[in-house]
Motif scaffolding. Sequence first.
Motif, PDB file in Angstrom:
ATOM      1  N   VAL A 278       0.690  -1.227   0.012  1.00  0.00           N
ATOM      2  CA  VAL A 278       0.078   0.002  -0.022  1.00  0.00           C
ATOM      3  C   VAL A 278       0.835   1.086   0.153  1.00  0.00           C
ATOM      4  O   VAL A 278       0.770   2.283  -0.869  1.00  0.00           O
ATOM      5  N   VAL A 279       1.763   1.240   0.953  1.00  0.00           N
ATOM      6  CA  VAL A 279       2.735   2.335   0.876  1.00  0.00           C
ATOM      7  C   VAL A 279       3.643   2.559  -0.254  1.00  0.00           C
ATOM      8  O   VAL A 279       3.576   3.695  -0.757  1.00  0.00           O
ATOM      9  N   GLU A 280       3.892   1.558  -0.784  1.00  0.00           N
ATOM     10  CA  GLU A 280       4.774   1.576  -2.123  1.00  0.00           C
ATOM     11  C   GLU A 280       3.992   2.074  -3.220  1.00  0.00           C
ATOM     12  O   GLU A 280       4.396   3.099  -4.030  1.00  0.00           O
ATOM     13  N   ARG A 281       2.734   1.495  -3.335  1.00  0.00           N
ATOM     14  CA  ARG A 281       1.813   2.082  -4.544  1.00  0.00           C
ATOM     15  C   ARG A 281       1.460   3.501  -4.346  1.00  0.00           C
ATOM     16  O   ARG A 281       1.580   4.268  -5.300  1.00  0.00           O
ATOM     17  N   LEU A 282       1.380   3.832  -3.070  1.00  0.00           N
ATOM     18  CA  LEU A 282       1.035   5.448  -2.960  1.00  0.00           C
ATOM     19  C   LEU A 282       2.163   6.317  -3.163  1.00  0.00           C
ATOM     20  O   LEU A 282       1.956   7.369  -3.908  1.00  0.00           O
ATOM     21  N   LYS A 283       3.297   5.720  -2.803  1.00  0.00           N
ATOM     22  CA  LYS A 283       4.595   6.495  -3.128  1.00  0.00           C
ATOM     23  C   LYS A 283       4.781   6.459  -4.783  1.00  0.00           C
ATOM     24  O   LYS A 283       5.029   7.727  -5.272  1.00  0.00           O
ATOM     25  N   VAL A 296       1.658  10.231   5.108  1.00  0.00           N
ATOM     26  CA  VAL A 296       0.211  10.463   5.125  1.00  0.00           C
ATOM     27  C   VAL A 296      -0.111  10.757   3.603  1.00  0.00           C
ATOM     28  O   VAL A 296       0.625  11.094   2.708  1.00  0.00           O
ATOM     29  N   VAL A 297      -1.522  10.477   3.646  1.00  0.00           N
ATOM     30  CA  VAL A 297      -1.987  10.944   2.124  1.00  0.00           C
ATOM     31  C   VAL A 297      -3.067  12.013   2.449  1.00  0.00           C
ATOM     32  O   VAL A 297      -3.982  11.957   3.223  1.00  0.00           O
ATOM     33  N   PHE A 298      -2.890  13.138   1.933  1.00  0.00           N
ATOM     34  CA  PHE A 298      -4.082  14.363   2.061  1.00  0.00           C
ATOM     35  C   PHE A 298      -5.224  14.130   1.211  1.00  0.00           C
ATOM     36  O   PHE A 298      -4.936  13.836  -0.203  1.00  0.00           O
ATOM     37  N   VAL A 299      -6.454  14.076   1.685  1.00  0.00           N
ATOM     38  CA  VAL A 299      -7.625  13.836   0.635  1.00  0.00           C
ATOM     39  C   VAL A 299      -8.206  15.040   0.630  1.00  0.00           C
ATOM     40  O   VAL A 299      -8.747  16.058   1.341  1.00  0.00           O
ATOM     41  N   SER A 326      -4.934  -0.654   6.889  1.00  0.00           N
ATOM     42  CA  SER A 326      -5.298  -2.117   6.401  1.00  0.00           C
ATOM     43  C   SER A 326      -6.765  -2.231   5.624  1.00  0.00           C
ATOM     44  O   SER A 326      -6.948  -3.212   4.800  1.00  0.00           O
ATOM     45  N   ASP A 327      -7.438  -0.825   5.716  1.00  0.00           N
ATOM     46  CA  ASP A 327      -8.657  -0.851   4.910  1.00  0.00           C
ATOM     47  C   ASP A 327      -8.271  -0.459   3.393  1.00  0.00           C
ATOM     48  O   ASP A 327      -9.074  -1.099   2.537  1.00  0.00           O
ATOM     49  N   LEU A 328      -7.137   0.300   3.226  1.00  0.00           N
ATOM     50  CA  LEU A 328      -6.694   0.294   2.013  1.00  0.00           C
ATOM     51  C   LEU A 328      -6.379  -1.003   1.262  1.00  0.00           C
ATOM     52  O   LEU A 328      -6.472  -1.187   0.326  1.00  0.00           O
ATOM     53  N   ALA A 329      -5.568  -1.869   2.110  1.00  0.00           N
ATOM     54  CA  ALA A 329      -5.247  -3.099   1.608  1.00  0.00           C
ATOM     55  C   ALA A 329      -6.253  -4.047   1.356  1.00  0.00           C
ATOM     56  O   ALA A 329      -6.294  -4.677   0.305  1.00  0.00           O
ATOM     57  N   CYS A 330      -7.086  -3.945   1.928  1.00  0.00           N
ATOM     58  CA  CYS A 330      -8.630  -4.384   1.862  1.00  0.00           C
ATOM     59  C   CYS A 330      -9.179  -4.231   0.419  1.00  0.00           C
ATOM     60  O   CYS A 330      -9.518  -5.127  -0.185  1.00  0.00           O
ATOM     61  N   VAL A 331      -9.300  -2.904   0.165  1.00  0.00           N
ATOM     62  CA  VAL A 331      -9.701  -2.518  -1.127  1.00  0.00           C
ATOM     63  C   VAL A 331      -8.950  -3.386  -2.464  1.00  0.00           C
ATOM     64  O   VAL A 331      -9.548  -3.999  -3.168  1.00  0.00           O
ATOM     65  N   ILE A 332      -7.615  -3.292  -2.163  1.00  0.00           N
ATOM     66  CA  ILE A 332      -6.677  -4.063  -3.257  1.00  0.00           C
ATOM     67  C   ILE A 332      -7.230  -5.353  -3.428  1.00  0.00           C
ATOM     68  O   ILE A 332      -7.251  -5.816  -4.196  1.00  0.00           O
ATOM     69  N   VAL A 360     -12.116   7.644  -1.294  1.00  0.00           N
ATOM     70  CA  VAL A 360     -11.789   8.508  -2.380  1.00  0.00           C
ATOM     71  C   VAL A 360     -10.151   8.206  -2.482  1.00  0.00           C
ATOM     72  O   VAL A 360      -9.661   8.105  -3.762  1.00  0.00           O
ATOM     73  N   VAL A 361      -9.353   7.811  -1.462  1.00  0.00           N
ATOM     74  CA  VAL A 361      -7.844   7.556  -1.810  1.00  0.00           C
ATOM     75  C   VAL A 361      -7.852   6.380  -2.854  1.00  0.00           C
ATOM     76  O   VAL A 361      -6.911   6.293  -3.599  1.00  0.00           O
ATOM     77  N   SER A 362      -8.466   5.320  -2.738  1.00  0.00           N
ATOM     78  CA  SER A 362      -8.251   4.221  -3.290  1.00  0.00           C
ATOM     79  C   SER A 362      -8.788   4.490  -4.900  1.00  0.00           C
ATOM     80  O   SER A 362      -8.231   3.806  -5.765  1.00  0.00           O
ATOM     81  N   ARG A 363      -9.756   5.222  -4.864  1.00  0.00           N
ATOM     82  CA  ARG A 363     -10.065   5.503  -6.445  1.00  0.00           C
ATOM     83  C   ARG A 363      -9.210   6.329  -6.947  1.00  0.00           C
ATOM     84  O   ARG A 363      -8.654   6.192  -8.357  1.00  0.00           O
ATOM     85  N   LYS A 364      -8.632   7.403  -6.365  1.00  0.00           N
ATOM     86  CA  LYS A 364      -7.603   8.385  -6.830  1.00  0.00           C
ATOM     87  C   LYS A 364      -6.250   7.335  -7.239  1.00  0.00           C
ATOM     88  O   LYS A 364      -5.697   7.880  -8.141  1.00  0.00           O
TER      89      LYS A 364
END
Length: 587
Positions: A278-283, A296-299, A326-332, A360-364
């Motif tokens: 999750v961290v890797e992908r967001l980076k 962090v991710v500003f939304v 972990s909720d972001l990981a869940c989405v993936i 919002v974050v997982s869609r973005k």
Amino acid sequence: MVAVGNNRRTMADPVLTVAERLRPTFAKIAGGQESDPVVRRSDRADAQVNGSLALAKVLGKTPREVAQMVLDAADLSAVCSATEIAGPGFINITFSNSFLASELAVAAADTRLGVRLSPAPEVVDIDYSAPNVAKEMHVGHLRSTVIGDALVRMLEFVGHRVIRENHIGDWGTPFGMLIEHLIDLGEAEAANELSVGDLDSFYRQARTKFDASDEFKERARARVVLLQGGDDETLRMWKLLVGESTRYFDRVYRVLDVLLTSDDIMGESAYNHLLPEVVERLKKSGMLQTSDGAEVVFVDGFVNRDNEPLPLIIRKTDGGYNYATSDLACVIDRVERLGATRILYVVGAPQAQHLEMVGVVSRKAGWVPETTQMVHVAFGNVLGNDRKILKSRSGEVVKLDALLTEAVERAGTSVREKNAELSAEQQSEIARQVGIGAIKYADLSTDRIKDYVFDWERMLSFDGNTSPYLQYAHARICSIFRKAQIERQSVRSVTPTLEHEAERALALRLLQFDTAVWDTLDKYSPHRLCTYLYDLASEFSSFYEHCPVLRAESEAQKMSRLALCDFTARVMERGLSLLGIEAPEQM
Ligand code: ARG
């Protein structure tokens, strides 16, 4: 005569049937323009066609003229006994009795009782129940479990593939102190406390020590590091904690009679391996920022109370991951591994912002295809008589298993009174069905987003919009057949005649079952199905009052009325079962 599912000859709900019939007429009159008949149920007649108004604008005619054109062009003689142009250009429709009777016969011959399958079945992932390890399940988890269970049953019934996920809280910093407390107590004693469901006191003891002793705090911190580092001995003790808790949860699920099993557990810990990713992908996508040492991710669009941009914290200053991570990981996982095309979160309303930010974050980040819906099926609180969050008399969280036991005991009192002739064993089985049904129905029958007051008297009453009232309506029909010694199966091919107003009203209601189920799913609002079943029970009551069944005027009338009775019982039983409630044949 009957094709099941999507290939049905007609739809069960006559309102839909008429809309279908009018579609080509509207298309012809509109001459290629976009147009929709819009047929609705109405107080003035059985149904009302509203589409003429919109069409009139397009055609430059008055709505009444268009309504007349529709009536001239459409052949409704087979379905309507009367039509009338009313008001500014509505068409009021009265269904013919023969049409209603034949629709009823079609629905009655269908094992799905006229409920259509989804034209586009999906893979629906549903996240519900989700209690926390080594913590008491509270009434919020009860709500999530009961609402989630009803939705699972309905989604499956209309043909979706449903993946149940119980996202239990089984990971994170509290486990450091919990494991140290387990070591202090000794494993056998700890297991003993946890297995009797004394989760809160276990948690509280650990918390008290954590707050009072620096030495304990240090141990707890070190233990978290060992846990996250995968230390074998620590993992073993962690598993012990999780195992005792999940066994306890499972006991509650069995008593509650829900579909969740231990196979459905996908706790926070199950996503551990995905967190670095999750961290890797967001980076990589440039969304990750550092703020006060945390990642962090500003939304967009989210601010805190001071109107400052609100971040979703992905990785804390100490390197630990967060609930959100972990909720972001869940989405993936849900989208990519499980192929979910719809993700439902049956989670209390206070978590709305959290889930929205995760969405919002997982869609973005591009993890969720546009067509994949993420829905927060939020719900309100359970309140006590004082209108505050339900607490036990001693002021603690109400223990779910105690609550369920009390429901069954209370139901037992009236069941024994009403069914003195039954064996003790039969009585307690019925008491179980009535007690558990009452708890579930009280929860499901109010709009889920609202709070509701937990009220024993009301939920166990045999009158009003309650589970016992609906179960009783079903049992009463079963007893009619028992008394007459007639097999219910034997009246299923009878097409009823709808002579009396009350028979007609009952038939109309029975034919709305399909609409009730679909409306419920549309908004994920089980109270809609409850309202429908309550209306059905009331309609049946009035039918039974006005139309003698076993003492009907003729054999034909008796068979016709028995067919109405049987179909009512089937819809009631199916409707209750879609809510997760059993329907005893005797009570
Ligand atoms: N365990 C959480 C709680 O008790 C609920 C988890 C809901 N599901 C989720 N994916 N966040 O509040």
